[in-house]
Design an enzyme around this catalytic site. Sequence first.
Site, PDB file in Angstrom:
ATOM      1  N   ASN A  48      -8.348   1.293   9.091  1.00 56.33           N
ATOM      2  CA  ASN A  48      -7.111   1.443   9.851  1.00 56.33           C
ATOM      3  C   ASN A  48      -7.430   1.366  11.337  1.00 56.33           C
ATOM      4  O   ASN A  48      -8.325   2.077  11.822  1.00 56.33           O
ATOM      5  CB  ASN A  48      -6.455   2.805   9.580  1.00 56.33           C
ATOM      6  CG  ASN A  48      -5.942   2.929   8.167  1.00 56.33           C
ATOM      7  OD1 ASN A  48      -5.986   1.984   7.384  1.00 56.33           O
ATOM      8  ND2 ASN A  48      -5.455   4.110   7.823  1.00 56.33           N
ATOM      9  N   GLU A  50      -4.247  -0.485   7.666  1.00 60.70           N
ATOM     10  CA  GLU A  50      -3.149  -0.099   8.557  1.00 60.70           C
ATOM     11  C   GLU A  50      -3.373  -0.764   9.910  1.00 60.70           C
ATOM     12  O   GLU A  50      -4.489  -0.788  10.418  1.00 60.70           O
ATOM     13  CB  GLU A  50      -3.063   1.420   8.781  1.00 60.70           C
ATOM     14  CG  GLU A  50      -2.460   2.213   7.650  1.00 60.70           C
ATOM     15  CD  GLU A  50      -2.354   3.698   7.981  1.00 60.70           C
ATOM     16  OE1 GLU A  50      -2.247   4.030   9.193  1.00 60.70           O
ATOM     17  OE2 GLU A  50      -2.377   4.520   7.051  1.00 60.70           O
ATOM     18  N   GLU A 103      -7.986   7.978   6.167  1.00 61.03           N
ATOM     19  CA  GLU A 103      -8.356   8.518   7.478  1.00 61.03           C
ATOM     20  C   GLU A 103      -8.877   9.959   7.391  1.00 61.03           C
ATOM     21  O   GLU A 103      -8.274  10.888   7.930  1.00 61.03           O
ATOM     22  CB  GLU A 103      -7.172   8.438   8.444  1.00 61.03           C
ATOM     23  CG  GLU A 103      -6.712   7.024   8.701  1.00 61.03           C
ATOM     24  CD  GLU A 103      -5.624   6.922   9.776  1.00 61.03           C
ATOM     25  OE1 GLU A 103      -5.219   7.976  10.301  1.00 61.03           O
ATOM     26  OE2 GLU A 103      -5.193   5.800  10.083  1.00 61.03           O
ATOM     27  N   ARG A 113       0.852  -1.191   0.000  1.00 61.94           N
ATOM     28  CA  ARG A 113       0.000   0.000   0.000  1.00 61.94           C
ATOM     29  C   ARG A 113       0.890   1.245   0.000  1.00 61.94           C
ATOM     30  O   ARG A 113       1.744   1.395   0.883  1.00 61.94           O
ATOM     31  CB  ARG A 113      -0.916   0.016   1.221  1.00 61.94           C
ATOM     32  CG  ARG A 113      -1.832   1.222   1.216  1.00 61.94           C
ATOM     33  CD  ARG A 113      -2.687   1.353   2.450  1.00 61.94           C
ATOM     34  NE  ARG A 113      -3.321   2.661   2.421  1.00 61.94           N
ATOM     35  CZ  ARG A 113      -3.660   3.389   3.472  1.00 61.94           C
ATOM     36  NH1 ARG A 113      -3.459   2.909   4.687  1.00 61.94           N
ATOM     37  NH2 ARG A 113      -4.197   4.569   3.326  1.00 61.94           N
ATOM     38  N   TYR A 166      -5.526   0.753  15.403  1.00 59.87           N
ATOM     39  CA  TYR A 166      -4.315   0.596  16.197  1.00 59.87           C
ATOM     40  C   TYR A 166      -4.570   0.200  17.648  1.00 59.87           C
ATOM     41  O   TYR A 166      -3.850  -0.608  18.211  1.00 59.87           O
ATOM     42  CB  TYR A 166      -3.510   1.912  16.190  1.00 59.87           C
ATOM     43  CG  TYR A 166      -2.904   2.224  14.850  1.00 59.87           C
ATOM     44  CD1 TYR A 166      -1.628   1.784  14.529  1.00 59.87           C
ATOM     45  CD2 TYR A 166      -3.617   2.944  13.894  1.00 59.87           C
ATOM     46  CE1 TYR A 166      -1.059   2.061  13.290  1.00 59.87           C
ATOM     47  CE2 TYR A 166      -3.068   3.222  12.661  1.00 59.87           C
ATOM     48  CZ  TYR A 166      -1.790   2.780  12.351  1.00 59.87           C
ATOM     49  OH  TYR A 166      -1.238   3.033  11.121  1.00 59.87           O
ATOM     50  N   HIS A 188      -3.233  10.978   1.045  1.00 58.05           N
ATOM     51  CA  HIS A 188      -2.770  10.652   2.387  1.00 58.05           C
ATOM     52  C   HIS A 188      -2.212  11.914   3.020  1.00 58.05           C
ATOM     53  O   HIS A 188      -1.044  11.973   3.415  1.00 58.05           O
ATOM     54  CB  HIS A 188      -1.735   9.521   2.348  1.00 58.05           C
ATOM     55  CG  HIS A 188      -1.566   8.810   3.650  1.00 58.05           C
ATOM     56  ND1 HIS A 188      -1.671   7.444   3.794  1.00 58.05           N
ATOM     57  CD2 HIS A 188      -1.314   9.272   4.902  1.00 58.05           C
ATOM     58  CE1 HIS A 188      -1.477   7.100   5.058  1.00 58.05           C
ATOM     59  NE2 HIS A 188      -1.246   8.207   5.757  1.00 58.05           N
TER      60      HIS A 188
END
Length: 1747
Positions: free
Chosen positions: A1499, A1566, A1361, A1271, A1501, A1316
């Site tokens: 994404n 991500e 995002e 990516r 985390y 991005h």
Amino acid sequence: MFLAGPMTNKQVNGLYGKPPVLDTFDCSHPIPPGSKQNVEYLQNRGVTHFKVLLSWAQLLPTGLPSQPQQAVVTCYKTLLEQLLEVGLQPLVVLHGSTVPEALRSRYGGWESQELVEMFHQYAEFVFGEFGKMADYWVTLSSLEELRDAELQNALDAHTAVYHRYHLLFPGRDGGVSVGVKASEVPIISVTQRLRDAFLNESFPVDFQWATSSESFKVEGGWLEGGKGETIWDRFGHEGLAFANQTADLSCDSYHKVDYDVYLLRGLHVNTYQFSISWARIFPSGHRGSQSEKGALYYDKLINALIESDIQPVVTLYHWDLPQTLQDYGGWTNASIVEAFKDYADFCFSRFGDRVKTWNTFSSPWVVSHAGYGTGEHPPGVKDYVVASYQATHNMLKSHAEAWHIYNDKYRKAQGGKVGIALNSDWAEPMDPSKPEDIAAADRYLQFMLGWFAHPIFVNGDYPPTLKTQIEQKRKECPLSEPARLPVFTAGESKRIRGTADFLGLNHYTSRLVNVSVGGCTPGPEGVGDFQAHVDPSWSSTASDWIYSTPWGLRRLLNYISTEYLNVTKVPIHITGNGMPTEDSGDTLNDIGRIEYMKSYINEALKAIHLDGVNVQQFTVQSLMDGFEGPQGYSERFGLHHVNFDLPDRPRTPKQSAYFYSKVIEKNGFATKELFLFAPELKIKESNKNAPLPPSTVPSQAKDVWRKFSSQTNFQRKLYHFGTFPQGFSWGVSSSAYQIEGGWNADGKGPSVWDTFTNKSGSIPANANGDVACDSYNRLEEDFYMLRALRVKSYRFSMSWSRIFPDGRLTSLNLKGVDYYNRLIDGLLAHNITPMVTLYHWDLPQALQDIGGWENVEMIDIFNDFCDFCFANFGDRVKFWMTFNQPHTIAWSGYGLGQIPPNVKNPGIAPYRVAHNLIKAHAKAYHTYDDKYRKSQSGLVSIALNADWIEPKDVNVPREVVAADRALQFKLGWFAHPIFKNGDYPDAMKWQVGNKSELQGLSETRLPSFTEEENSFIKGTADMFCVNHYTTKIASHVTARLSPQSYKYDLDLSEENEGDSPTTAISNQRAVAWGLRRLLNWIKEEYGDPDIYITENGVATDIMTTVDDTARVFYYKTYVDEALKAHNLDGVKVKGYIATSLMDSFEWLNGYKVGFGLHHVDFTNPNRPRTPKRSAHYYYQVMKDNGFPLPDDEKMLYGEFPKTFNWSTASASYQIEGSWRAHGKGLSIWDKFAHTPLKVANSDNGDTACDSYNKIDKDVEVLKTLKVTHYRLSVSWPRVLPDGTNNHINEAGLNYYLRLLDALEAANIQPQVTLYHWDLPLALQKVGGWENETIVQRFRDYANVLFSRFGSRVKFWITLNEPYIVANLGYGYGTFAPGIVGKQYIAAHNLIKAHAEAWHLYNDKYRSTQGGIISITINSDWAEPKNPYKQEDVDAVKRYLQFFIGWFAHPIFNGDYPDLMKTIIRKRSLAVGLPESRLPEFTPDEIKRIKGTHDYFGFNHYTSVLSYPVDLGNQQDYEGDKGTGTTHDRTWIGSGSFWLKITPFGFRKILKFIKDEYGNPPVYVTENGISERGEVDLNDIHRKYYYENYINQALKAHVLDGVDLRGYTAWSLMDNFEWAAGYSERFGLFYVNRSDPTYPRIPKNSASHYASIITCNGFPDPALGPHECLNPKPEENTVQTTVPILPMNMVDFLGLRISTNDAEVALYVIFVFLLVCVLGVIFVVHRLLKTRKKLKRAAVESVKMERM
């Protein structure tokens, strides 16, 4: 009855024509001649009974049953035999009223309780001698002769005898009464006394004690888990309840199963009756709408009950009909019968394996009457002519169908029973002498109870009285039909009859009923021709319906038994009984409820014992206050008070709860003897350890620092799942002065703390322990908490001055002894082991007056106290601690003078006091060992306290020695003599001795033990007890010599461990890892003893009441460290004691802080105890015996689909560099990073990883990862320098084409992100994402990329995002472009831009290029900070909808989330704005945006804990969202403050996406973790992160059905991490930016990730080694091994040393080299100079020679 008698000494007048003689025959003489003929004559004349007057004085002249006159006994037996022979029944009178003089002179008259007791004994004797010969008895025949107290006592005596008779002769015809002349005494008063007489007996051994709740009254969660609306929800929302209250939240029981079951354990009930919400199971009322979450809630409740040994009794229907069913007529629609049958069938099948008692309906009369008759309750139908009767008809049929379903399908397998809970008042005739009132009272009962009971329990049809009455009224009222009673068919009657295994009875009150003419008025009174009244003398309650008339319960039970249970022989369950109090005043001290319960329960007991009614269960309504229908929360039925003003909905026991628990414990009202079983210990001999050699300096235990201090944060915080061994001792603690109060009660003497705290200014707010928690008077309340917690042990201390008021045996206070006996006996009765501390700081003041612990006499005085305690309590107490924290006594009490006795002598007194304490302990130990151990088999020790001490720098030996010295001075001061060699540690003796000498003293200030004392002291402990709270950091200092002080003797300084959470006490940080190290140190230092952690806990401030999350985290971390010590290190941890049971007097802090698992309100004289969240948490830890591996943490073995995409990622600005190369335009990040103070360390992306020039290197490392995809993002300003397609930069396009070529050659598929975050600066100058024109600009940009790259790129991401772009870039301003407060506008345009790009691709390119396109949305997962709170659950919903929903909802569902729109609009209008601050999409925009996705790019985390935050009218995103976030302390951190390792959240949010957005294909684009600081290529935390997160993804796919298609690791290499610059590193490859070639060096995680990719998941090791784990090495692959050093360590010239030392060494070497170089230069210079001289000399020599 035709009565004659009694017999006199002469013939009775009328028999022989003789005058009467009044002296009654008393068997003092022989029976008169002809007596038998006399009684035969009477029998022939029709006499049926004959009165026999017994003579108390003649039978028992002394009053003692053991000394009767046998001749008199024989005489009376003969007389009774004669009567029975001729067929006369004796009516035996025990006594008149006048006390025989012989007895009066000895025992007193009827005013004497002693005489009453003698009368009891007399009656017992009479029943034993003559009881089988007579059925009719009169206790006292002349009560008219008595008045006032005499009359009361005589009546009490009669009552006791009455109950005793019925116990001795149950079920016998006849009975017991009293004799009285109506003209002399008020008969009603006497009969009422007899009616209300109390029965002191027990219930049957298998009796069921219950309390209850009802779903709509307590659950709340009205929309949780898909629950449907009920008629009560509608009722509340229409404002029909008191003060517009609703049941939306109620008691929040939906989230508080653990809280409710805790209360039940405390109550000691064995049964809990609750109802299931039909709409929670079937939201629409029908099976097709089943909610699994609803069923899971009841599963959880039922399982929790069974785990606590409480039997669930389930009511299927308690009034809360699904509104959907009511919309079709509810109970008036015949189709509801089938719906209820389906619902019951589901419940039986789902829960019947655990539920063995079912009520189909509870109080169905209320449904018919108030719901469909008067309309007072929902559904509010006012139709007592048709609807009310039709509702009853359908409920009866529904009940029958449910019963048959159970009987036919489930009974055989499940073995349960099904009944119905009917409600009924008792109806007492207004005038019992009037037949018409008697008939009216019967009609009252038939219209209420019989309406339901008669069809079920008698003949399958309504009562004849009811049918007759209604038919009569129909004839009387042809023009206004008052009632229409449906008719059962013969088949229906047959199906209904007998459909109950028990009759449940809800009963609360009674009515006086008289006859009336009801006319043609609908309703029970009109149709039934009766009127109901209340007696003004009856006690009222908060309800105008309920009056306390306990006698009515007994009569109703007898009525039911006769009326209904003769046909169907089933037991009665009292399924509801209680009374409400008002929501005001002293709500906790509910004396009225106690009196109500006591009398009603006793009436049930009478019905069982005296009347033979088969009652098997008594249920007190209710467990806690709840939503009481139309009365809302204004009426309170609960045994527990619920504070509805607080979101926590705390539950606090009322006094009635403690009363009920005592009734249950005694199984009624009989005096119950406690059968106590002290814990058995096999130890007969002393358990003390063998003596050990003295400690070295530093001690050998210094290895603990070597072992643990080099741990990384990851290693230190990695949670350990496991359990303690069976038999582990879990407990809680308290101490006498802190909780008991009663400071001068019952002869207690003052202690030093009493003296100290009663001096003004000693304690904040002049607090003291005079009352404290009032435990001296509230033992039952303490037992309640301990029962609820289910602890195995309770540590408490004995107040020396309560037992010996002046400290000495001669002052013994038996009331104090009795208190501790009751405490110990109560603990053992509940299977709780008492752990007793003999001295917890509260020295009798009288002993301090002689010097206290500075006086050596204290050793013997203390021993006397211990000896007494061992002798009097040791048969039951098997765990003793002599002293608690002697270090605190010596140093704080006699050194610093901070605590009593406040002696300030820091250099001398602490050592002297400690010396005496150690010897006192040893003497007490030997006393136990010599006198009691053999018979009592207990254990004795001392509770020492210790912080863990960590060296400032573990690599500096002097600092390690200082830390070891600190432990020796604190713990070793007492432990070394006791556990090692009977003497102080050498480190201590050396320090104090040297200091003393330097201070000019002739001898050391540290006292010495003689050799004899050494031998006496060493080994005087059977286990090691340690109190621990925190950890300190120590460093060596040279302390001052003056003044003399224990503190300065240590030569060290201490400071808090700065990285750990603070607590309410400033010097007690929560440093969990220190406990494990301390336990290891004790193990190494003291010969591996058995260790009990006897205190551990944390203080919270006074504002923290029940939601003590910090305490939960404390226990979660500290207990786990103890578990690590046990399981991983082999430390013999045998027990853990949480401090403390409840908030209490916290010494110098008074009541400013609390350590308790229970909150105590010290402003309330009742000292109410309320469980905190930590109490429920600690219970769970104890129940689990630690932390068993949860399912979330278990590894799932398996593979992803063969087509699964494995990828890693980067972004243009983060890696490319070349910020001005080849025509690239400026981006907003170029400007932002070149703006001061925007990026950490002033970093920027000018060069970044130089990927613009290193395509080959990047692709090479991608190949080593084995990824199938890569990516990447395209830099918009590199392709379109000004953001528009006016100028296309071919050089920029060429870079990406070359990259795509290289990827294709490596067989790696590109995943291209259009945007991005690096917006062309030119576009930002015209507003950027705030300007709607950007939508077209983005479409044009996308068009360029689709056209140029689309043939090679098949996976497109429009935006990365957008949440970060909008919120951080345009909201908070912390990211480029640094705009504040414009996030909603930016987000609006981002969403529209995405949609246009998607449509462009879909319309123009998809058919030829065949790719897929979507957007990548990011989100954390959120859990409620307190999962037991609805407001925290709601905060989670807001958090997620304002995060992931903000962007996903418009794209996948069509518009912003409703929650978000509603909140922002409401808050905007509230401050006067004309419209919502959230922009609105037009209908066309909604249509165009919805569905613009081919997959869900995601994404993720980390996870957070969310809770509500009210920011008032703050008009921004944070104010709108209204949530705060925090983290669980056990979550491992990373290099980013916001990122914690929380794998479980990954699975949960993937499941959320599936459920919320229709299970789209998901590509994780991500996921990764950062580090910061020194570089360590052995990135174990990243390996752990990827393994666990990817495994959770596998679970989401395999177990949850998430359509997961791919996974992307962030990131390929360390790069520019936005505002963090290069300080945070996420890469699988380390980029050495100090090397101009920017080499990509693999971290260990890279190979681990490659292994997961190669295996396509996680092969099961149980199946043997998988081939994927041993891949063949590729050709030309250079294997590089990088030596990995611990953090803060470097390899320097072959030595492992710290970075600081290396730096110093470098300087030294540099200086050395410099000196050497200068030296060489000097030598060379001198040589050259010498050489020149020599050369010159040689020349001169030649010259001379030539001359």
